[in-house]
Design an enzyme around this catalytic site. Structure first.
Site, PDB file in Angstrom:
ATOM      1  N   ASP A   1      89.688  49.389  50.917  1.00 39.36           N
ATOM      2  CA  ASP A   1      90.492  49.085  52.137  1.00 39.36           C
ATOM      3  C   ASP A   1      89.424  48.778  53.291  1.00 39.36           C
ATOM      4  OD1 ASP A   1      89.088  51.661  52.612  1.00 39.36           O
ATOM      5  OD2 ASP A   1      90.223  52.180  54.432  1.00 39.36           O
TER       6      ASP A   1
ATOM      7  N   ASP B   1      87.509  53.138  46.069  1.00 43.55           N
ATOM      8  CA  ASP B   1      86.744  53.354  46.947  1.00 43.55           C
ATOM      9  C   ASP B   1      87.187  54.689  47.487  1.00 43.55           C
ATOM     10  OD1 ASP B   1      84.928  53.159  49.091  1.00 43.55           O
ATOM     11  OD2 ASP B   1      86.647  52.798  50.297  1.00 43.55           O
TER      12      ASP B   1
ATOM     13  N   ASP C   1      84.660  46.507  51.138  1.00 46.37           N
ATOM     14  CA  ASP C   1      84.823  46.638  49.912  1.00 46.37           C
ATOM     15  C   ASP C   1      85.460  45.081  49.523  1.00 46.37           C
ATOM     16  OD1 ASP C   1      84.942  49.196  49.507  1.00 46.37           O
ATOM     17  OD2 ASP C   1      86.946  49.274  50.645  1.00 46.37           O
TER      18      ASP C   1
END
Length: 693
Positions: free
Chosen positions: A587, A388, A591
């Site tokens: 995080d 990410d 996600d």
């Protein structure tokens, strides 16, 4: 070995059940120090008996070699029971029933539970040698063949017990040092805490602290539980939990973690989590779960041992019968004992757990929490890591990156004017401007007539001058010429930055760029992953231009942008369908679906609780370089497991036929069996020295 819950020994602790194949393993788990002390006593008795036997045997040989008559002064005819066999009986009996008591207890429990374990094999082999020798010595007429007193095997029984006990004792010592991760974490929790109650400071047991209470921490003390600093400041050493070597400054409002060490100042904090809810307790539980888990590769050893042990007993009986039929009863007895001893699958049973225990503990000390053996095995086969962007590769908050003055305004003056206007703004980019001004020691001024223009920017008067700060449309609406900074705007935007314009009294004053900056360690992490042969992909919901700029800066070949949170899991599935073993590093709450879908979810420690609950690996330090460290640790652990299993399989496969053909003395078989288990433990312990950085 395979542990069947229906028949295994069981211990309940902290709401969980643990199952054991032998009483010795159970006692070691329940009270390791007491069991280690008891084992040391048994080893001492066994080794003392074996040493006495060796001295006697050496004395007899020396006497014969010198032509002397042994014990000529002793009236042997008057002492018919005072013979060589009786001496052996007296020396070996304590070894057999005191040194080897744990084997008998384990064998009894195995038979009671209708299973076969290592204790049963050892007890059966040594008992056959011991009781056959007793029969030769005291009841020779009951035996099917004629034997003489010198054909006894007391020494075989004693030496086997001594070797096996010594090997197990050395195993326990090594395992004690290798499994220190959980004990070190548990030792972090202080026994007492200083709490303010009724306006007074009182010292109470740490487990009696309640949520919402105010605690006092002085220099050199450990923090009793999780909380938030109320007053005071300090530098706290969080290295044992996060792996971060530098002390972390704590000011009012900062979070503190139970078990960390207060270095310098004193402060007061309010307890926010206690007991099993604290970060330390959760980490301990995670490490314990991982160390007691089973990797899929363990199923190979489990299936083998399920059929191997009964087959060994059958082979031992068959070899004994064939030797007896061939007219060599003593050789058949030795072959029977040797097969039972050499075939103990202890090395096979501990090959995977020993390596997992050390590997997971090593990871915990480095700030990498691994949920189980299955995660380690998948990480070893990893081909693709998907990151990410926001909060993982980047800091997750905008920062001032560029400021280009125009006209008569210098750098500091332009930043002062922009910060003055943004001081009254609630826009997310305002904090970046104000933070940049504070870092350069520039204080904002008072603003008159402040006005926020939605979708355009802000305006107001600073020191009597009309100041505008916003986008191109705000400037064009006020008649400010921005043509000269067009190339700069395009360059900043191509780099994924948000470019804003500052005007003063109708003239353009500066171009200011703000962006979510890349973490300093991200570049090294990406380079290291590529060096490991792992493909790196960036997956983000940000726009394609910004994502491409970050990708170029990090040298990431594949960037997937404009992805909605709900679609991230779909992208992971597409990669998996292409034959890739995928790890997702994230995080945020958005996600979590992708972390759960990936073969391995790697959660950043500073991220959301949902992400951490979903991830199979948690990076406590929030350092993406630990992704590489985790992969290297996984590969090193799996290499160790495979080496352990290979040598354990070879040892048992080769050893049983040799023993069955009568080519292996039971004493040598016992030594080999002990050394094989010890070699597995030592090989696993070497993981602590593996180079991961």
């Amino acid at each position: 070995m395979v542990v069947d819950k229906a028949t295994a020994l069981r211990t309940d602790r902290a709401g969980r059940s643990y199952y054991f194949c032998s009483a010795g393993c159970q006692r070691t788990f329940e009270s390791p120090e007491a069991e280690l002390k008891s084992m040391r006593t048994r080893v001492t008795i066994a080794l003392t008996g074996v040493l006495a036997l060796a001295i006697m045997r050496a004395g007899a040989f020396i006497a014969l070699a010198t032509g002397a008559t042994l014990l000529t002064w002793v009236p042997i005819p008057a002492l018919p029971w005072f013979t060589w066999g009786v001496w052996l009986f007296l020396l070996v009996t304590p070894v057999q029933f005191i040194g080897g008591w744990s084997f008998y207890v384990g064998a009894f429990n195995a038979l009671r539970n209708r299973s076969i374990n290592m204790d049963l094999l050892i007890a059966l082999g040594t008992s056959v040698a011991y009781f056959y020798s007793v029969a030769v010595l005291f009841f020779p007429s009951v035996l099917p063949v004629k034997v003489e007193e010198r054909d006894v095997y007391f020494e075989v029984s004693a030496v086997i017990i001594a070797f096996v006990l010594l090997g197990k004792y050395m195993e326990e010592i090594i395992k004690k040092h290798s499994s220190a991760a959980v004990r070190k974490l548990l030792d972090l929790k202080p026994a007492t805490a200083h709490v303010l109650r009724g306006g007074e400071e009182v010292e109470i047991p740490a487990e009696q602290v309640m949520v919402g209470e105010t605690l006092v921490v002085r220099p050199g003390e450990r923090i009793a539980t999780d909380g938030v600093v109320l007053e005071g400041s300090s530098a706290v050493d969080e290295s044992m939990l996060t792996g971060e070597s530098m002390p972390v400054d704590k000011q009012p409002g900062a979070a503190v973690i139970g078990g960390t060490l207060n270095r310098t100042g004193s402060f007061r904090f309010q307890a926010s989590r206690i007991g099993a809810e604290t970060a330390l307790a959760q980490i301990v539980k995670m490490v314990e779960d991982a160390q007691t888990s089973s990797a899929p590769i363990q199923r190979i050893a489990d299936q083998v041992t399920r059929y191997f042990v009964p087959a060994v007993v059958g082979t031992a009986i068959l070899s004994f019968a064939l030797w007896w039929l061939a007219g060599n009863f003593p050789q058949g007895l030795l072959a029977f004992i040797a097969v039972l001893i050499i075939a103990c699958p202890c090395a096979l049973g501990i090959a995977t757990p020993a390596a997992l225990m050390v590997g997971v503990g090593r990871g915990a000390q480095a700030g990498i929490l691994i949920r189980g053996g299955e995660i380690l095995e998948k990480a070893e086969r990893l081909t693709t890591v998907v990151f990410d962007k926001t909060g993982t590769l980047t800091r997750g908050e905008p920062a001032l990156t560029d400021l280009k003055p125009c006209g008569h305004c210098d750098h500091d003056e332009a930043l002062r004017l922009a910060a003055s206007l943004e001081a009254g703004s609630e826009h997310p980019l305002a904090e970046a401007i104000l933070r940049g001004a504070r870092e350069r020691g520039i204080a904002p001024c008072a603003v008159k007539g402040f006005e926020a223009v939605p979708g355009h920017g802000v305006r107001g008067q600073v020191d009597g001058r009309k100041v505008l700060f916003g986008n191109r449309r705000l400037m064009e609406g006020a008649g400010v010429d921005v043509a000269t900074v067009g190339p700069d705007m395009e360059r900043f935007q191509a780099d994924g930055k948000t470019a804003m314009l500052l005007a003063c009294d109708g003239e353009l004053a500066a171009v200011i760029a703000v962006a979510d900056t890349i973490k300093p360690e991200a570049r090294e992490a990406v380079r290291s992953l590529r060096a490991e042969g792992v493909e790196v992909v960036m997956l983000t919901g940000d726009n394609a231009r910004t994502a491409a700029a970050i990708g170029r800066a990090l040298e990431i070949d594949r960037v997937i942008a404009d992805v909605l949170p709900s679609d991230k899991a779909r992208v992971i599935k597409e990669l998996q369908q292409a034959g890739k073993v995928v790890a997702m590093v994230g995080d945020g709450v958005n996600d979590a679906p992708a972390l759960a879908t990936a073969d391995i979810g790697i959660a950043i420690g500073s991220g959301s609780d949902v992400a951490k609950e979903t991830g199979g690996i948690i990076l406590v330090r929030s350092d993406v370089r630990d992704v590489v460290t985790g992969i290297r640790l996984s590969r090193a652990t799996m290499r160790t497991i495979k080496r352990n299993l290979f040598w354990a399989f070879v040892y048992n496969t080769v050893g049983v036929p040799i023993a069955a053909f009568g080519l292996l003395n039971p004493i040598i078989a016992a030594a080999a069996m002990a050394l094989s288990s010890l070699s597995v433990i030592v090989n696993s312990a070497l993981l602590k020295r593996a180079r991961l950085q």
